[in-house]
Design a protein around this motif. Structure first.
Motif, PDB file in Angstrom:
ATOM      1  N   TRP A 129       0.697  -1.350   0.036  1.00 39.88           N
ATOM      2  CA  TRP A 129      -0.031   0.052   0.027  1.00 39.88           C
ATOM      3  C   TRP A 129       1.042   1.084  -0.056  1.00 39.88           C
ATOM      4  O   TRP A 129       1.766   1.505   0.797  1.00 39.88           O
ATOM      5  CB  TRP A 129      -0.780   0.045   1.173  1.00 39.88           C
ATOM      6  CG  TRP A 129      -2.006  -0.992   1.278  1.00 39.88           C
ATOM      7  CD1 TRP A 129      -2.398  -1.888   0.256  1.00 39.88           C
ATOM      8  CD2 TRP A 129      -2.948  -1.476   2.467  1.00 39.88           C
ATOM      9  NE1 TRP A 129      -3.351  -2.720   0.993  1.00 39.88           N
ATOM     10  CE2 TRP A 129      -3.645  -2.300   1.922  1.00 39.88           C
ATOM     11  CE3 TRP A 129      -3.088  -0.667   3.666  1.00 39.88           C
ATOM     12  CZ2 TRP A 129      -4.579  -2.866   2.860  1.00 39.88           C
ATOM     13  CZ3 TRP A 129      -3.812  -1.215   4.519  1.00 39.88           C
ATOM     14  CH2 TRP A 129      -4.724  -2.201   4.200  1.00 39.88           C
ATOM     15  N   ASP A 133      -2.939   4.923  -1.318  1.00 42.54           N
ATOM     16  CA  ASP A 133      -3.928   3.605  -0.918  1.00 42.54           C
ATOM     17  C   ASP A 133      -4.280   3.587   0.316  1.00 42.54           C
ATOM     18  O   ASP A 133      -5.471   3.257   0.654  1.00 42.54           O
ATOM     19  CB  ASP A 133      -2.920   2.385  -1.441  1.00 42.54           C
ATOM     20  CG  ASP A 133      -2.598   2.262  -2.900  1.00 42.54           C
ATOM     21  OD1 ASP A 133      -3.184   2.775  -3.525  1.00 42.54           O
ATOM     22  OD2 ASP A 133      -1.632   1.625  -2.897  1.00 42.54           O
ATOM     23  N   TRP A 165      -3.659  -9.124   1.336  1.00 42.50           N
ATOM     24  CA  TRP A 165      -4.516  -8.288   0.516  1.00 42.50           C
ATOM     25  C   TRP A 165      -4.323  -8.600  -0.912  1.00 42.50           C
ATOM     26  O   TRP A 165      -3.307  -9.097  -1.413  1.00 42.50           O
ATOM     27  CB  TRP A 165      -3.806  -6.814   0.610  1.00 42.50           C
ATOM     28  CG  TRP A 165      -4.469  -5.849  -0.402  1.00 42.50           C
ATOM     29  CD1 TRP A 165      -4.092  -5.286  -1.468  1.00 42.50           C
ATOM     30  CD2 TRP A 165      -5.676  -5.189  -0.183  1.00 42.50           C
ATOM     31  NE1 TRP A 165      -5.015  -4.546  -2.127  1.00 42.50           N
ATOM     32  CE2 TRP A 165      -6.012  -4.293  -1.497  1.00 42.50           C
ATOM     33  CE3 TRP A 165      -6.736  -5.315   0.683  1.00 42.50           C
ATOM     34  CZ2 TRP A 165      -7.357  -3.578  -1.387  1.00 42.50           C
ATOM     35  CZ3 TRP A 165      -7.966  -4.786   0.542  1.00 42.50           C
ATOM     36  CH2 TRP A 165      -8.391  -3.800  -0.649  1.00 42.50           C
ATOM     37  N   SER A 166      -5.857  -8.293  -1.623  1.00 41.89           N
ATOM     38  CA  SER A 166      -5.809  -8.466  -3.009  1.00 41.89           C
ATOM     39  C   SER A 166      -6.778  -7.228  -3.619  1.00 41.89           C
ATOM     40  O   SER A 166      -7.807  -7.141  -2.744  1.00 41.89           O
ATOM     41  CB  SER A 166      -6.221  -9.840  -3.416  1.00 41.89           C
ATOM     42  OG  SER A 166      -6.645  -9.671  -4.680  1.00 41.89           O
ATOM     43  N   ASP A 167      -6.238  -6.776  -4.605  1.00 40.29           N
ATOM     44  CA  ASP A 167      -7.326  -5.603  -5.163  1.00 40.29           C
ATOM     45  C   ASP A 167      -8.720  -6.280  -5.435  1.00 40.29           C
ATOM     46  O   ASP A 167      -9.520  -5.467  -5.808  1.00 40.29           O
ATOM     47  CB  ASP A 167      -6.769  -5.068  -6.432  1.00 40.29           C
ATOM     48  CG  ASP A 167      -5.312  -4.113  -6.015  1.00 40.29           C
ATOM     49  OD1 ASP A 167      -5.463  -3.710  -4.765  1.00 40.29           O
ATOM     50  OD2 ASP A 167      -4.607  -3.952  -6.889  1.00 40.29           O
ATOM     51  N   ARG A 174     -12.788  -7.807   2.023  1.00 43.19           N
ATOM     52  CA  ARG A 174     -12.123  -6.589   1.892  1.00 43.19           C
ATOM     53  C   ARG A 174     -12.033  -6.006   3.116  1.00 43.19           C
ATOM     54  O   ARG A 174     -10.903  -5.294   3.542  1.00 43.19           O
ATOM     55  CB  ARG A 174     -12.743  -5.892   0.821  1.00 43.19           C
ATOM     56  CG  ARG A 174     -12.012  -4.686   0.312  1.00 43.19           C
ATOM     57  CD  ARG A 174     -12.981  -3.924  -0.761  1.00 43.19           C
ATOM     58  NE  ARG A 174     -12.008  -2.772  -1.288  1.00 43.19           N
ATOM     59  CZ  ARG A 174     -11.107  -2.762  -2.319  1.00 43.19           C
ATOM     60  NH1 ARG A 174     -10.648  -3.675  -2.882  1.00 43.19           N
ATOM     61  NH2 ARG A 174     -10.624  -1.647  -2.531  1.00 43.19           N
TER      62      ARG A 174
END
Length: 283
Positions: A129, A133, A165-167, A174
């Motif tokens: 990040w 972000d 984390w994953s977009d 999330r």
């Protein structure tokens, strides 16, 4: 005018009062940023919230894991733990106002000082990040905390998964990753997989893990990140870091850092605290 970042208070209002007297805090002149965990484990969480609320715009607070736990208990999403000291706050005549104030605080804050970036979180920032972000993801959680879906969110907030984390994450998964990183993170793998078992100091790190701030290539490395949460790490001052939880509730100190005209200008001010809890498994 001075900016002070203050580490975890955890309901220790007498210590907070002494610290504010020591720094000669003036709401008309100075700004406080409390780096989360205002409540729980100490003797008077309600007094802490009332004090900070009374300073209005001169005091801003981050939300730590104990502050979110307060909301979870208040909304029936979580049972109070054996070491919790939230009952008096929840039974107070002004509890509704205090809880409303808590849910409108911040998951992350950012200031530019002397041309540098000061990013403030309770616990940590995942290595992938950026500052931008972090602020955008924090805002996602803040919007839910302040909105009508608060109760539903609190029911799904708890848990250690997903650990990375994953977009592509969405929904409760999330939000849970964002909350866990910003309020619980100490260690992770070089790839950013979070670990929530180890709570010791940073030296030596467990095999395969690093303190989140020592992961190579961390995208917030050019900023100064101020955080609390990690009492076994204690005070740490580096160009890129300010660690401020010095274990007040465990009988350590309550710490404030005065930030000057640049981020290199730092002054540590501390007051000794009476132990409200016996050291042991800490959160």
């Amino acid at each position: 005018m001075s900016l002070y970042c203050i580490g975890d208070v955890q309901g220790c209002d007498p210590a907070l009062g002494r610290l504010l007297a020591e720094i000669d805090f003036s709401p008309s002149r100075d700004t406080l940023v409390l780096l989360g965990d205002l409540v729980n484990r100490g003797p008077d969480s309600a007094a802490v919230l009332r004090r900070v609320q009374g300073y209005g715009a001169s005091a801003r607070s981050l939300l730590g894991n104990h502050d979110l736990h307060l909301l979870g208990v208040a909304h029936g999403a979580r049972k109070a733990g054996r070491k919790d000291t939230l009952a008096d706050l929840l039974a107070a005549s002004d509890s509704e106002a205090m809880l409303d104030w808590v849910r409108h605080q911040h998951m992350a804050l950012h200031m530019q000082i002397g041309g540098g970036d000061l990013l403030m979180v309770h616990a940590g920032v995942l290595p992938q990040w950026t500052v931008g972000d972090t602020l955008a993801l924090a805002s996602e959680v803040e919007s839910v905390l302040r909105g009508p879906a608060l109760g539903d969110f609190l029911l799904t907030m708890y848990g250690d998964e997903p650990a990375q984390w994953s977009d592509t994450l969405s929904g409760s998964a999330r939000l849970r990753v964002i909350v866990n990183a910003l309020t619980r993170l100490r260690y992770c793998t070089p790839e950013g997989v979070m670990d929530f078992e180890t709570k010791d100091g940073a030296i030596p790190a467990p095999e395969g893990l690093l303190p989140w701030f020592d992961v190579p290539g961390r995208k917030t490395a050019a900023a100064t990140v101020a955080f609390g949460h990690w009492s076994t790490l204690g005070w740490l001052s580096r160009p890129d870091l300010l660690s401020t939880d010095t274990g007040c509730v465990w009988g350590g100190c309550l710490s404030a850092v005065r930030i000057g005209a640049t981020l290199d200008e730092r002054e540590l001010i501390q007051v000794k605290c009476e132990a409200a809890q016996k050291p042991g498994k800490q959160a």
